[in-house]
Design an enzyme around this catalytic site. Structure first.
Site, PDB file in Angstrom:
ATOM      1  N   LYS A 179       0.829  -1.215   0.000  1.00 47.46           N
ATOM      2  CA  LYS A 179       0.000   0.000   0.000  1.00 47.46           C
ATOM      3  C   LYS A 179       0.867   1.270   0.000  1.00 47.46           C
ATOM      4  O   LYS A 179       2.086   1.196   0.136  1.00 47.46           O
ATOM      5  CB  LYS A 179      -0.947  -0.044   1.207  1.00 47.46           C
ATOM      6  CG  LYS A 179      -1.878  -1.251   1.203  1.00 47.46           C
ATOM      7  CD  LYS A 179      -3.028  -1.114   0.210  1.00 47.46           C
ATOM      8  CE  LYS A 179      -3.606  -2.416  -0.273  1.00 47.46           C
ATOM      9  NZ  LYS A 179      -4.459  -3.156   0.623  1.00 47.46           N
TER      10      LYS A 179
HETATM   11  C1  LIG Z   1      -5.579  -4.079   0.898  1.00 50.13           C
HETATM   12  C2  LIG Z   1      -7.046  -3.898   0.884  1.00 50.13           C
HETATM   13  C3  LIG Z   1      -7.854  -4.364   1.928  1.00 50.13           C
HETATM   14  C4  LIG Z   1      -7.382  -5.246   3.027  1.00 50.13           C
HETATM   15  O1  LIG Z   1      -6.312  -4.842   3.721  1.00 50.13           O
HETATM   16  P1  LIG Z   1      -5.341  -5.907   4.451  1.00 50.13           P
HETATM   17  O2  LIG Z   1      -4.493  -4.988   5.268  1.00 50.13           O
HETATM   18  O3  LIG Z   1      -4.593  -6.639   3.387  1.00 50.13           O
HETATM   19  O4  LIG Z   1      -6.178  -6.788   5.292  1.00 50.13           O
HETATM   20  C5  LIG Z   1      -9.213  -4.071   1.883  1.00 50.13           C
HETATM   21  N1  LIG Z   1      -9.745  -3.401   0.868  1.00 50.13           N
HETATM   22  C6  LIG Z   1      -9.008  -2.954  -0.167  1.00 50.13           C
HETATM   23  C7  LIG Z   1      -9.677  -2.194  -1.258  1.00 50.13           C
HETATM   24  C8  LIG Z   1      -7.636  -3.219  -0.194  1.00 50.13           C
HETATM   25  O5  LIG Z   1      -6.929  -2.785  -1.235  1.00 50.13           O
END
Ligand SMILES: *Cc1c(COP(=O)(O)O)cnc(C)c1O
Length: 360
Positions: A179
């Site tokens: 991210k």
């Molecule tokens: C990455 C992501 C999540 C989940 O996050 P995690 O930290 O991997 O559990 C949820 N929604 C979206 C749109 C994402 O890109």
């Protein structure tokens, strides 16, 4: 190999981690509290609760809003699976509404899916671009629905001066390693409603406000001080990382202008933070051929997402008959190119050259 994403970790992060390791407090402690305060401040909301992941943040946000059995929650079929799964975790039913050319929920299709069971809209700001929050909030107000923002891919994205995460009743972020900022694994729930965030804090700690008094069925969804220490350093770099992403996107857009790809728009009503730089490959070009050519040349690319959520195996029995033509079409066309802040100009030029070789 040019990586599709690469965590931007420097000396400051190493130092911050060492400090926590030597402090004797590894689990949720003062760093988590500090990270929550600074994150809330950055987004422009009053309260925040850090969690173990973006997925646990979503789960807790829906629980805090009392969503559950018999409730319907409107959401996007074109997202990472976690956004829809969180609705199922609490026993509610996802109701998928098709997307538009921005890859986000089409606000004009929401009202026809609202009925007496509809309690909330779970909006996803996909790839770093805000959904149309003014239209969505207007609908929510008209029908008295709660709004949950899944801003996992859009920390720092804005509409005007207002940051995503500040539009809904409650919002969730992810700090997974790919991210825009990372704590390895981690998440955050934010809101201007103090009671909601207090409830999230109790639920993430086994339903316990007071030690060994368990008033609710809760979970262990806590963040560690190690992760929060990383987050504090990364948060200071968020604006810089995002501006590098935007700069890279502008350069790719300029140089790929002559290709036959559909490029993402730089000038949106909202400020895009390019978690992904996603193009669409359409006839006469073949996406698999483009992907193979780039991989062969050492360029890692991704397809987010190849299967819309309602067509995933786990969802197919209940939702497979749904007709969501835009989501279904773009799932066959999307291709994400590297855009992260660690790319050098010569990486971008190489990507451009190789893309043009198969799509000009
Ligand atoms: C990455 C992501 C999540 C989940 O996050 P995690 O930290 O991997 O559990 C949820 N929604 C979206 C749109 C994402 O890109």
């Amino acid at each position: 190999m040019i990586r599709l994403s690469y965590p931007q970790i420097g000396r400051e992060e190493e130092k911050a981690l060492l400090e926590v390791l030597r402090s004797g407090c590894l689990v949720q402690g003062p760093k988590v509290e500090k990270f929550e305060k600074e994150f809330a401040q950055h987004i422009g909301v009053k309260y925040a609760a850090a969690t173990s992941s973006g997925t646990s943040a979503l789960h807790l946000a829906l629980l805090a809003l009392n969503l559950g059995k018999g409730d319907e929650v409107i959401t996007s079929p074109f997202s990472f699976i976690a956004s829809a799964n969180s609705i199922i975790y609490v026993g509610a039913k996802p109701v998928f509404v098709d997307i538009d050319e921005t890859f986000n929920l089409n606000p004009n299709l929401i009202e026809e899916k609202i009925n007496s069971k509809t309690k909330a809209i779970l909006v996803v700001h996909l790839f770093g671009l805000s959904a149309d929050m003014f239209k969505i909030n207007k609908i929510a107000k008209k029908y008295r629905l709660k709004v949950i923002e899944d801003a996992s891919q859009a920390p720092g994205a804005r509409i005007g001066k207002r940051y995503v995460g500040s539009f809904g009743d409650i919002a969730c972020f992810s700090f997974y390693a790919t991210k825009n900022i990372t704590t390895a694994e981690g998440g955050m729930v934010v809101s201007n409603n103090k009671m909601l965030i207090e409830k999230v804090k109790v639920l993430r700690n086994h339903g316990s406000g007071k030690k060994y008094h368990h008033d609710l069925l809760g979970y262990n969804y806590r963040m560690t001080d190690l992760c929060a220490a990383l987050g504090l350093v990364q948060l200071k770099k968020l604006d810089f990382f995002n501006s590098e992403r935007v700069k890279n996107a502008a350069y790719l857009n300029q140089k790929l202008f002559g290709s036959k790809l559909i490029l993402p728009k730089l000038e949106n009503p909202a400020h895009h933070v390019f978690h992904q730089y996603t193009v669409r490959v359409r006839k006469p070009f073949n996406r698999e051929k483009v992907i193979n050519h780039l991989w062969r040349n050492g360029i890692e690319v991704g397809v987010f997402y190849p299967i819309p959520i309602h067509r995933q195996k786990f969802y197919r029995a209940s939702f497979g008959q749904e007709k969501l033509p835009v989501a279904e079409r773009v799932a066959k066309e999307v291709l994400s190119l590297p855009i992260h802040p660690g790319l050098r100009k010569k990486d971008l030029d190489f990507i451009i050259q190789k893309v043009l070789e198969v799509t000009a």
